[in-house]
Scaffold this motif. Structure first.
Motif, PDB file in Angstrom:
ATOM      1  N   LYS A  95       0.940  -1.223   0.151  1.00 18.72           N
ATOM      2  CA  LYS A  95       0.149  -0.006  -0.014  1.00 18.72           C
ATOM      3  C   LYS A  95       0.920   1.279  -0.065  1.00 18.72           C
ATOM      4  O   LYS A  95       0.403   2.284   0.570  1.00 18.72           O
ATOM      5  N   SER A  96       2.164   0.969  -0.504  1.00 15.96           N
ATOM      6  CA  SER A  96       3.109   2.447  -0.612  1.00 15.96           C
ATOM      7  C   SER A  96       2.675   3.101  -1.756  1.00 15.96           C
ATOM      8  O   SER A  96       1.973   2.805  -2.533  1.00 15.96           O
ATOM      9  N   HIS A  97       3.679   3.966  -2.019  1.00 13.78           N
ATOM     10  CA  HIS A  97       3.701   4.998  -3.362  1.00 13.78           C
ATOM     11  C   HIS A  97       4.429   4.418  -4.326  1.00 13.78           C
ATOM     12  O   HIS A  97       4.572   4.932  -5.541  1.00 13.78           O
ATOM     13  N   GLU A  98       5.231   3.203  -4.002  1.00 15.09           N
ATOM     14  CA  GLU A  98       6.165   2.866  -5.312  1.00 15.09           C
ATOM     15  C   GLU A  98       5.596   1.178  -5.552  1.00 15.09           C
ATOM     16  O   GLU A  98       5.222   0.467  -4.609  1.00 15.09           O
ATOM     17  N   SER A 137       3.778   3.311   3.174  1.00 11.72           N
ATOM     18  CA  SER A 137       4.596   4.433   3.267  1.00 11.72           C
ATOM     19  C   SER A 137       3.859   5.703   3.364  1.00 11.72           C
ATOM     20  O   SER A 137       2.738   5.891   3.199  1.00 11.72           O
ATOM     21  N   LEU A 180       0.400  -8.033  -3.595  1.00 11.58           N
ATOM     22  CA  LEU A 180      -0.825  -7.219  -4.222  1.00 11.58           C
ATOM     23  C   LEU A 180      -0.472  -5.873  -4.389  1.00 11.58           C
ATOM     24  O   LEU A 180      -0.054  -5.170  -3.279  1.00 11.58           O
ATOM     25  N   GLN A 181      -0.199  -5.304  -5.652  1.00 11.94           N
ATOM     26  CA  GLN A 181       0.109  -3.856  -5.640  1.00 11.94           C
ATOM     27  C   GLN A 181      -1.119  -2.988  -5.594  1.00 11.94           C
ATOM     28  O   GLN A 181      -1.739  -2.942  -6.453  1.00 11.94           O
ATOM     29  N   GLU A 182      -1.166  -2.072  -4.367  1.00 14.57           N
ATOM     30  CA  GLU A 182      -2.239  -1.253  -4.245  1.00 14.57           C
ATOM     31  C   GLU A 182      -1.678  -0.053  -3.843  1.00 14.57           C
ATOM     32  O   GLU A 182      -1.603   0.722  -2.760  1.00 14.57           O
ATOM     33  N   THR A 183      -0.644   0.410  -4.820  1.00 11.68           N
ATOM     34  CA  THR A 183      -0.068   1.936  -4.580  1.00 11.68           C
ATOM     35  C   THR A 183      -0.811   2.872  -4.894  1.00 11.68           C
ATOM     36  O   THR A 183      -2.074   2.867  -5.390  1.00 11.68           O
ATOM     37  N   TYR A 184      -0.328   4.175  -4.088  1.00 12.95           N
ATOM     38  CA  TYR A 184      -1.096   5.377  -4.296  1.00 12.95           C
ATOM     39  C   TYR A 184      -0.201   6.227  -4.901  1.00 12.95           C
ATOM     40  O   TYR A 184       1.119   6.062  -5.076  1.00 12.95           O
ATOM     41  N   LYS A 185      -0.737   7.425  -5.463  1.00 11.66           N
ATOM     42  CA  LYS A 185       0.459   8.421  -6.011  1.00 11.66           C
ATOM     43  C   LYS A 185       0.577   9.314  -4.987  1.00 11.66           C
ATOM     44  O   LYS A 185      -0.209  10.166  -4.529  1.00 11.66           O
ATOM     45  N   ALA A 186       1.884   9.642  -4.491  1.00  7.35           N
ATOM     46  CA  ALA A 186       2.205  10.537  -3.606  1.00  7.35           C
ATOM     47  C   ALA A 186       2.418  11.979  -3.990  1.00  7.35           C
ATOM     48  O   ALA A 186       2.732  12.027  -5.097  1.00  7.35           O
TER      49      ALA A 186
END
Lengths: 196, 134
Positions: free
Chosen positions: A84-87, A155, B53-59
């Motif tokens: 659940k990070s940004h990368e 992150s 599991l890719q649950e990424t967000y845009k920083a």
């Protein structure tokens, strides 16, 4: 003399230009810390693997399991890790180190999961029709796991113009499959400051 | 026959009873509902074992956003060039006029469509040849 000086100067300048533009590849030690972009790298993965391995093998859950189950070693299966990070981060780079430590320490048994387990079952299925009766492997004799290893990566990014602080928190947890009880949680926190 | 019928019934009764799973100590008698539900979805979830599991967000990152905007502008300009953007519209005279990317705009000069109008890349070569020719 003047011509010779000019020729030497021209050759030097040409060689500097060509050498400067060529690519150089050097082999380095995987444990060497080199931070280029400030993003998740091999050093972060190595730090997480070392901390998780140390924590999981030295915690009390193994002793408790041996007491409760007549000195039988615990059986662990690796589940899913949620990023659940940004990368984009692949947890397998450090989870595999933890699995390897299980086998090397001989304190914990490991069973295969996911697509590799399906591949094993497919091979077993193939053996039912194609292998000799004495070498054919049977269905229904797999070791059931006692615990499942799952995790997540989070992150926090704090940025102001050209400065940035990135904080990662990697968690792994071990859960009893029968009772849903969480018997161990390991965590590793990494913070980096990036100045451009 | 009359004597064997109760015996057969008793045998059947005990064998049917053996088919159902005896409840373990403290086990919820409604476990079957949960079991049936998760038996149906087990395969789709177990396939994810050992994966991430890719649950990424845009920083929010000032520099990364700037870089992204720059690349979008470049891509927009490239797409415009690829679409043969030869003509603008002259609103004053109400007619088409050659655009800045058009080969017809500077008809009196050679046409270099991708030139940035600078020659810094050839400086080392120029100096080298200059020194050789002196």
């Amino acid at each position: 003399m003047r011509t010779l000086r000019n020729v030497v100067g021209a050759v030097l300048l040409l060689s500097i230009t060509l050498v400067g533009c060529s690519r150089k590849v050097t082999r380095i030690d995987p444990s060497e810390q080199i931070d280029l972009s400030g993003r998740w790298n091999n050093t972060d993965s190595r730090l997480v693997a070392e901390e998780m391995t140390r924590s999981i093998l030295n915690d009390d859950w193994i002793k408790q399991h041996l007491q409760d189950h007549n000195n039988q070693k615990p059986v662990v299966i690796v589940g899913m890790v949620t990023n659940k990070s940004h990368e984009h981060i692949d947890a397998e780079t450090y989870v595999k180190d933890v699995e390897q430590s299980f086998l090397k320490s001989s304190k914990v048994r490991l069973v295969q999961g996911g697509k590799k387990r399906e591949e094993l079952r497919a091979e077993k299925a193939d053996q039912q029709t194609n292998s000799s009766a004495s070498t054919m492997k049977k269905f229904g004799l797999e070791n059931g796991a006692d615990y499942i290893l799952q995790g997540n990566i989070n992150s926090i990014v704090d940025s102001q113009k050209r400065n940035k602080v990135v904080y990662y928190q990697v968690n792994l947890e071990l859960t009893n499959i029968q009772s849903n009880e969480v018997v161990w949680i390991g965590d590793k926190k990494i913070a980096k400051q990036v100045r451009n | 026959m009359k004597a064997t019928l109760p015996l057969v019934s008793l045998i059947c009764l005990f064998s049917f009873r053996g088919w159902s799973q005896d409840l373990a100590f403290d086990q919820n008698p409604n476990y079957k509902q949960s079991q049936d539900k998760y038996m149906r979805m087990a395969d789709s979830l177990n396939r994810l074992h050992g994966t991430t599991l890719q649950e990424t967000y845009k920083a929010i990152d000032y520099l990364a956003d700037k870089q992204e905007a720059r690349e979008k502008r470049r891509e927009y300009r490239q797409q415009r060039r690829l679409n043969n953007y030869y003509y603008d519209w002259d609103y004053y005279n109400y007619r088409p006029t050659p655009s800045r990317y058009s080969r017809y705009r500077y008809w009196h000069r050679p046409y270099y469509p991708y030139s940035n109008n600078n020659y810094w890349g050839s400086l080392p070569w120029a100096v080298t040849f200059g020194l050789l020719c002196r």
